[in-house]
Write a protein that holds these residues in place. Structure first.
Motif, short mmCIF file in Angstrom:
data_model
loop_
_atom_site.label_atom_id
_atom_site.label_comp_id
_atom_site.label_asym_id
_atom_site.label_seq_id
_atom_site.Cartn_x
_atom_site.Cartn_y
_atom_site.Cartn_z
N ASP A 60 -86.93 43.14 15.06
CA ASP A 60 -85.66 43.50 14.76
C ASP A 60 -85.44 42.91 13.22
O ASP A 60 -84.64 43.45 12.34
CB ASP A 60 -84.76 42.72 15.75
N THR A 61 -85.99 41.84 13.02
CA THR A 61 -85.70 41.04 11.55
C THR A 61 -86.36 42.13 10.41
O THR A 61 -85.98 42.35 9.62
CB THR A 61 -86.43 39.91 11.68
N ALA A 63 -87.18 45.49 10.98
CA ALA A 63 -86.69 46.80 10.94
C ALA A 63 -85.22 47.04 10.29
O ALA A 63 -84.75 47.75 9.66
CB ALA A 63 -86.50 47.12 12.45
N SER A 64 -84.54 45.72 10.32
CA SER A 64 -83.13 45.68 9.60
C SER A 64 -83.22 45.52 8.07
O SER A 64 -82.20 45.58 7.52
CB SER A 64 -82.51 44.36 10.31
N ALA A 65 -84.41 44.87 7.48
CA ALA A 65 -84.70 44.83 5.94
C ALA A 65 -84.78 45.97 5.44
O ALA A 65 -85.65 46.89 5.65
CB ALA A 65 -85.71 43.83 5.73
N ARG A 66 -83.80 46.38 4.25
CA ARG A 66 -83.90 47.54 3.33
C ARG A 66 -85.31 47.60 2.68
O ARG A 66 -85.77 48.41 2.36
CB ARG A 66 -82.60 47.62 2.72
N ARG A 98 -87.10 51.03 2.39
CA ARG A 98 -86.73 52.13 3.24
C ARG A 98 -86.08 53.12 2.56
O ARG A 98 -85.17 52.81 1.79
CB ARG A 98 -86.20 51.47 4.61
N ASP A 166 -89.17 50.99 13.97
CA ASP A 166 -89.05 50.03 15.41
C ASP A 166 -90.54 49.65 15.63
O ASP A 166 -91.31 50.07 16.56
CB ASP A 166 -88.63 50.95 16.43
N ASN A 240 -84.83 41.98 1.91
CA ASN A 240 -83.50 42.75 1.04
C ASN A 240 -83.54 41.98 -0.34
O ASN A 240 -82.29 42.14 -1.10
CB ASN A 240 -82.30 42.17 1.88
#
Length: 268
Positions: A60-61, A63-66, A98, A166, A240
């Motif tokens: 999750d860490t 995957a959430s980073a642009r 991403r 994912d 990020n």
């Protein structure tokens, strides 16, 4: 690498080129005897929910980073012409934005190169700037690139498994065992030590207890008589951060010779 590195052993086309990977290992050399009985007994199946939750937290860490950037280094067991495995040092700097931008600066004993994916094409330039390869990639996310650029290839780098949308789903698809080993310190960082198995593979990962980022991976292939093992260390994570657009733009060196992309396969 399914799990972090196990995915290596099965995902066709996970690399851009022989030179793009910091660990451009020819998996086929390790897996060519996969049909033979493993030299040692497989681990007893265990499903430790704590281990899976920690892996999910890491996923999750990431995957959430642009944007993601990090460094990787490791020792790669590589088959020599006489069949003996020799240890090669490899390192990379990886930058991703991403959904469809990637830069890999690969150095060490393998194929030193700079690799660029700008969402439209893949370009690999030798570190000596004398040679390059380039081809259209038809756009798409990193997963599309992994599938399309090297169809049928058995070469890859471990960090690709961490860059998909994912990672958890990608990595745990075929796991057979997972458990929490304990806490440890890697490079001054307190980590959670997890162990997994998949068909033909034992692998371990150390994840930062506070930042939930991968710090170390160890993979052992059980499908080969010699059972090679390699180690990968991750460091200098940045999530990020602003990445200049030019990072993903390749400039072909004047006078450089163009080489064709070639599929990789088992040694002849």
């Amino acid at each position: 690498m399914k799990v972090p590195l196990p995915r290596f052993g099965r995902r066709a086309g996970a690399a851009l080129l022989a030179g793009i990977a910091m660990l451009a290992v020819d998996r086929a050399a390790f897996a060519q005897d996969a049909s033979k009985p493993a030299a040692t007994a497989a681990a007893a199946p265990v499903k430790d929910e704590r281990a899976l939750a920690l892996l999910k937290g890491m996923s999750d860490t990431l995957a959430s980073a642009r944007t993601l950037s990090f460094k990787v280094r490791g020792i790669v067991p590589t088959p020599a012409p006489n069949g003996q495995y020799v240890s090669l040092f490899a390192s990379s700097r990886v930058v991703m934005q991403r959904p469809d931008k990637l830069f890999v600066e690969a150095r060490g004993d393998l194929f030193p190169s700079d690799s660029f994916y700008d969402g439209k094409s893949v370009t690999v330039i030798g570190a000596d700037r004398r040679f390059y390869s380039q081809r259209e990639a038809n756009g798409g996310a990193i997963e599309t690139l992994m599938q399309a650029v090297q169809p049928g290839s058995d070469a890859t780098a471990p960090f690709f498994d961490l860059l998909v949308a994912d990672p958890y789903a990608f990595l745990t698809k075929d796991f057979t065992s997972a458990f929490w080993v304990g806490q440890s310190t890697v490079g001054g960082v307190k980590t959670e030590h997890l162990a997994f198995t998949a068909p033909g593979l034992d692998w371990e990962i150390w994840i930062g207890a506070a930042d939930k980022l991968p710090r170390l991976m160890v993979v052992s292939y059980r499908s080969s008589e010699r059972q090679p093992t390699f180690t990968v260390e991750f460091s200098e994570w940045k999530l990020n951060a602003t990445v200049p657009a030019k990072t993903f733009s390749a400039a072909i060196p004047p006078g450089a010779t163009k080489l064709e992309f070639k599929q990789m396969g088992p040694p002849k």
